[in-house]
Design a protein around this motif. Sequence first.
Motif, PDB file in Angstrom:
ATOM      1  N   ARG A  45      -7.796  15.309  -9.337  1.00 33.98           N
ATOM      2  CA  ARG A  45      -7.435  14.096  -9.697  1.00 33.98           C
ATOM      3  C   ARG A  45      -8.071  13.018  -9.300  1.00 33.98           C
ATOM      4  N   THR A  46      -8.553  12.231 -10.215  1.00 34.27           N
ATOM      5  CA  THR A  46      -9.319  10.787 -10.198  1.00 34.27           C
ATOM      6  C   THR A  46     -10.466  10.952  -8.892  1.00 34.27           C
ATOM      7  N   GLU A  47     -11.380  11.639  -8.808  1.00 36.89           N
ATOM      8  CA  GLU A  47     -12.508  11.509  -7.914  1.00 36.89           C
ATOM      9  C   GLU A  47     -12.062  12.056  -6.454  1.00 36.89           C
ATOM     10  N   GLY A  48     -10.859  12.969  -6.645  1.00 41.97           N
ATOM     11  CA  GLY A  48     -10.430  13.151  -5.464  1.00 41.97           C
ATOM     12  C   GLY A  48      -9.480  11.988  -4.507  1.00 41.97           C
ATOM     13  N   LEU A  49      -9.093  11.105  -5.112  1.00 37.02           N
ATOM     14  CA  LEU A  49      -8.728  10.046  -4.452  1.00 37.02           C
ATOM     15  C   LEU A  49      -7.874  10.234  -3.060  1.00 37.02           C
ATOM     16  N   PHE A  50      -7.054  11.167  -3.333  1.00 41.17           N
ATOM     17  CA  PHE A  50      -5.951  11.307  -2.221  1.00 41.17           C
ATOM     18  C   PHE A  50      -6.859  12.039  -0.883  1.00 41.17           C
ATOM     19  N   ALA A  51      -7.858  12.629  -0.951  1.00 40.10           N
ATOM     20  CA  ALA A  51      -8.565  12.867   0.082  1.00 40.10           C
ATOM     21  C   ALA A  51      -9.181  11.639   0.667  1.00 40.10           C
ATOM     22  N   SER A  52      -9.480  10.601  -0.293  1.00 41.25           N
ATOM     23  CA  SER A  52      -9.916   9.237   0.252  1.00 41.25           C
ATOM     24  C   SER A  52      -8.947   8.573   1.081  1.00 41.25           C
ATOM     25  N   LEU A  53      -7.836   8.406   0.514  1.00 43.43           N
ATOM     26  CA  LEU A  53      -6.622   7.935   1.212  1.00 43.43           C
ATOM     27  C   LEU A  53      -6.464   8.271   2.381  1.00 43.43           C
ATOM     28  N   TRP A  79     -19.394   9.374  -1.589  1.00 49.05           N
ATOM     29  CA  TRP A  79     -18.419  10.208  -2.005  1.00 49.05           C
ATOM     30  C   TRP A  79     -18.836  11.262  -2.935  1.00 49.05           C
ATOM     31  N   ASN A  80     -19.785  12.078  -2.765  1.00 46.78           N
ATOM     32  CA  ASN A  80     -20.317  12.939  -3.689  1.00 46.78           C
ATOM     33  C   ASN A  80     -19.648  14.504  -3.775  1.00 46.78           C
ATOM     34  N   LEU A  81     -18.469  14.225  -4.069  1.00 47.10           N
ATOM     35  CA  LEU A  81     -17.581  15.603  -4.232  1.00 47.10           C
ATOM     36  C   LEU A  81     -17.952  16.241  -5.779  1.00 47.10           C
ATOM     37  N   VAL A  99      -6.203  -9.619   6.329  1.00 48.03           N
ATOM     38  CA  VAL A  99      -7.202  -8.446   6.445  1.00 48.03           C
ATOM     39  C   VAL A  99      -8.390  -8.808   6.983  1.00 48.03           C
ATOM     40  N   SER A 100      -8.847  -7.644   7.933  1.00 46.31           N
ATOM     41  CA  SER A 100     -10.124  -7.980   8.810  1.00 46.31           C
ATOM     42  C   SER A 100     -11.105  -6.883   8.320  1.00 46.31           C
ATOM     43  N   HIS A 101     -10.466  -5.620   7.896  1.00 48.31           N
ATOM     44  CA  HIS A 101     -11.653  -4.492   7.724  1.00 48.31           C
ATOM     45  C   HIS A 101     -11.276  -3.881   6.564  1.00 48.31           C
ATOM     46  N   PHE A 102     -12.268  -3.362   5.642  1.00 49.91           N
ATOM     47  CA  PHE A 102     -12.095  -2.871   4.334  1.00 49.91           C
ATOM     48  C   PHE A 102     -12.922  -1.495   4.468  1.00 49.91           C
ATOM     49  N   THR A 103     -12.484  -0.290   3.875  1.00 52.89           N
ATOM     50  CA  THR A 103     -13.034   1.042   3.810  1.00 52.89           C
ATOM     51  C   THR A 103     -13.136   1.100   2.490  1.00 52.89           C
ATOM     52  N   PHE A 104     -14.386   1.477   1.857  1.00 57.87           N
ATOM     53  CA  PHE A 104     -14.703   1.584   0.410  1.00 57.87           C
ATOM     54  C   PHE A 104     -15.328   3.272   0.258  1.00 57.87           C
ATOM     55  N   TYR A 105     -15.236   3.733  -0.628  1.00 54.85           N
ATOM     56  CA  TYR A 105     -15.895   5.085  -1.062  1.00 54.85           C
ATOM     57  C   TYR A 105     -16.814   5.019  -2.382  1.00 54.85           C
ATOM     58  N   ASN A 106     -18.101   5.336  -2.216  1.00 55.90           N
ATOM     59  CA  ASN A 106     -18.935   5.036  -3.151  1.00 55.90           C
ATOM     60  C   ASN A 106     -19.505   6.197  -4.031  1.00 55.90           C
ATOM     61  N   HIS A 107     -18.569   6.577  -5.108  1.00 51.68           N
ATOM     62  CA  HIS A 107     -18.770   7.730  -6.001  1.00 51.68           C
ATOM     63  C   HIS A 107     -19.978   7.196  -6.996  1.00 51.68           C
ATOM     64  N   THR A 108     -19.660   6.284  -7.927  1.00 52.75           N
ATOM     65  CA  THR A 108     -20.936   5.673  -8.619  1.00 52.75           C
ATOM     66  C   THR A 108     -20.366   4.197  -8.513  1.00 52.75           C
ATOM     67  N   ILE A 109     -21.356   3.070  -8.129  1.00 47.88           N
ATOM     68  CA  ILE A 109     -21.307   1.739  -8.009  1.00 47.88           C
ATOM     69  C   ILE A 109     -22.384   1.056  -8.720  1.00 47.88           C
ATOM     70  N   GLY A 110     -22.330  -0.301  -9.296  1.00 52.18           N
ATOM     71  CA  GLY A 110     -23.455  -0.795 -10.199  1.00 52.18           C
ATOM     72  C   GLY A 110     -24.195  -1.599  -8.983  1.00 52.18           C
ATOM     73  N   PRO A 111     -25.466  -1.977  -9.349  1.00 47.19           N
ATOM     74  CA  PRO A 111     -26.280  -2.684  -8.228  1.00 47.19           C
ATOM     75  C   PRO A 111     -25.519  -3.836  -7.828  1.00 47.19           C
ATOM     76  N   LYS A 112     -25.079  -4.742  -8.616  1.00 46.76           N
ATOM     77  CA  LYS A 112     -24.774  -6.176  -7.940  1.00 46.76           C
ATOM     78  C   LYS A 112     -23.580  -6.114  -7.062  1.00 46.76           C
ATOM     79  N   ALA A 113     -22.539  -5.138  -7.641  1.00 50.17           N
ATOM     80  CA  ALA A 113     -21.138  -5.020  -6.637  1.00 50.17           C
ATOM     81  C   ALA A 113     -21.807  -4.279  -5.246  1.00 50.17           C
ATOM     82  N   ASN A 114     -22.861  -3.372  -5.335  1.00 47.30           N
ATOM     83  CA  ASN A 114     -23.321  -2.586  -4.252  1.00 47.30           C
ATOM     84  C   ASN A 114     -24.024  -3.559  -3.260  1.00 47.30           C
ATOM     85  N   CYS A 115     -24.946  -4.554  -3.993  1.00 50.08           N
ATOM     86  CA  CYS A 115     -25.699  -5.496  -3.316  1.00 50.08           C
ATOM     87  C   CYS A 115     -24.584  -6.405  -2.392  1.00 50.08           C
ATOM     88  N   ILE A 116     -23.648  -6.892  -3.029  1.00 49.72           N
ATOM     89  CA  ILE A 116     -22.691  -7.741  -2.152  1.00 49.72           C
ATOM     90  C   ILE A 116     -22.043  -6.933  -0.990  1.00 49.72           C
TER      91      ILE A 116
END
Length: 643
Positions: A406-414, A395-397, A322-339
């Motif tokens: 359903r779960t933060e509107g995950l099907f829109a993100s997918l 991801w401020n839905l 895998v060479s590319h990753f797409t994430f959606y940030n609703h709420t994330i902690g400081p350490k994971a966000n920094c990485i």
Amino acid sequence: MYSNEAPKKSKNSGSSKKRSKKSTWGSRERTSMSFFIVIAFFAIFGIIILTEVLMIDDRNSVAVRHVSVNRFSESVPDYEDVKDDYADDSSIFVRENRFAASAINNLFKKKKVDPQDKSISGLPVASENDPNAVPWGQMLPTKIEANLPPYTPDMKPLDGQWQVVNGTRFKFFVFSAYYDRRDGRMLRIIGATKTRSPEKVWCRMWYPIDGNNTKFRSISVMARVKVIRENWNLKYSACFILCPLRISYLDVPYSVSIVSKLRMPPGNVLLLRNTDTDHDFVNRSVANIPNKIAVCVKPFHFNYDQAMYVLEFLELNNLLGVSHFTFYNHTIGPKANCILQHYVEGKIPKQFLVNSQHRSNDGDNKNFTSDAASSHNENLTIIRDPKITVEILPWNLKMKSQKEIRTEGLFASLNDCLYRNMYRYSHVALIDLDEFIIPRHNDTISELIEWLSKRINNKNTGAYSFQNAFFYLQFANDDSIYDKKVPNSQVRATLVTQKKTRRRQKLHPQKQRSKYICKPEAVIEAGNHFVWEFCPGKGSLNVPSNSAILHHYRVCEFGGSDCIKSPSVEDKTAHKYSSRLVERVSAIYEHLKQPCNLPNLPPTPTKAPPTRARILRVGKLNATVSKSTDQQHDVKIKKIVFP
């Protein structure tokens, strides 16, 4: 004597008749009252039913047909019954916009175009004899279009941000817009709205009239709202808003706004992606799409802050190709966000030293290239290849997860991720942070797909589906993590794929908990566990479990620890990546420990923690056996560890 008793008897008789009449009257009164209550109940119930029937939108039958399908049913095409849905919408148009009757009568009629009409200068218009023009995609007459609210200069087109659709009775949001150039040109907008009977909307497509993209003219067409199937019958659902470009030479716009009332100023402007002018898009044919893999992950929530999990997820998937990753940030902690931000900015070491004596532990160093050897010939400089790229979208839905959608509107993100990576990557995997697609005989996923193509005719394959295997976290750790002699043993002991090697023996059947890798250009609607709709002629290939499975690392799904009682097997397939994975994670952990304030790793455990397994006692314990005697060893106690 008799004369004196006669009147008394007569009196008693009269009193008895009165009581009898009173009792009879009371009984009749109660019967009448009960009958009246029953009649009143049915009357009120009938009024409620009649009111509901009268209030139901006649369009409801069409909407329900699309959202009430069985979760495992066949695909329903995007274009089903569109003419029936939108063939005659003049009444809606009149009610919302109150245009003149003459304009309404000619709304969907093809009109001759005056070449001297300056109001249409520079804009594509409907051809008089255009066979591709259909009612639901017909654009408004130019004279009506000219009276609509103009483009607001201070509203810059946005991509990948939730925006509101003004004027709707229920919540209606849009996130992104894509040009879908496949069977029938159209704009495909990712949104979220009411599940049943979604409100009708219009597409106002913006065309620049200057070189600076500051002044625009619009063309408006009637849109179709298609609710995404996987909505769990909640009030709101992810959806597609489809804006057809059926006019043969109608150009692709620069941006688009979704409006519920044409007379109302737009509350959103979406930058159109996947066009020939898109800043990171090249108009590629299917034949020359780069052979690369991207990963889509549903929105982070609950302030997710598992730093080591994030590192392991990124680096192991990179080893898998895998060479590319797409994430959606609703709420994330400081350490994971920094990485993740360091990955986004490319501030990750691209090379690091690895001890050559440890490279041969798993015999899988073929994907590495040595830049230079150290003077002692013990260390090699390992170059990371391929490079990891990461994209994080907000991801401020404004919908309540699990209550409204359903779960933060995950099907829109997918589905957004699917279209966002279309034509840029040959394959996209839709997985969670605790899941890894692990080939059993190949080293990378790309090699697995190539290997499958040589054994199975995959000309019509649009997706590869992998069966799910639960590696429960309650299972005992693998013994190898207690060995301090292993290089970077502290890091290795924290990696879930290294310490959890026991899985549930029975795999889930396809379409239940399974995940997939798809060719984006072959998919129309993506689901969580399988593809809901393919392009015509495409389908899904169920990958045999002896070729690859989905490793899913999680706690027991129903709480407690009863899951470990089920039959299980040891599966160390993921250990073939051990040395490479540990080396990478160790180097990046040390690099980011200070800037991201990462916690110190716990020391390498020397023995397994107290087991949670059941103990089966065979025979009876002799309670009189003294603890001070050697006869303790003769007590027949047998421990059986149930994985």
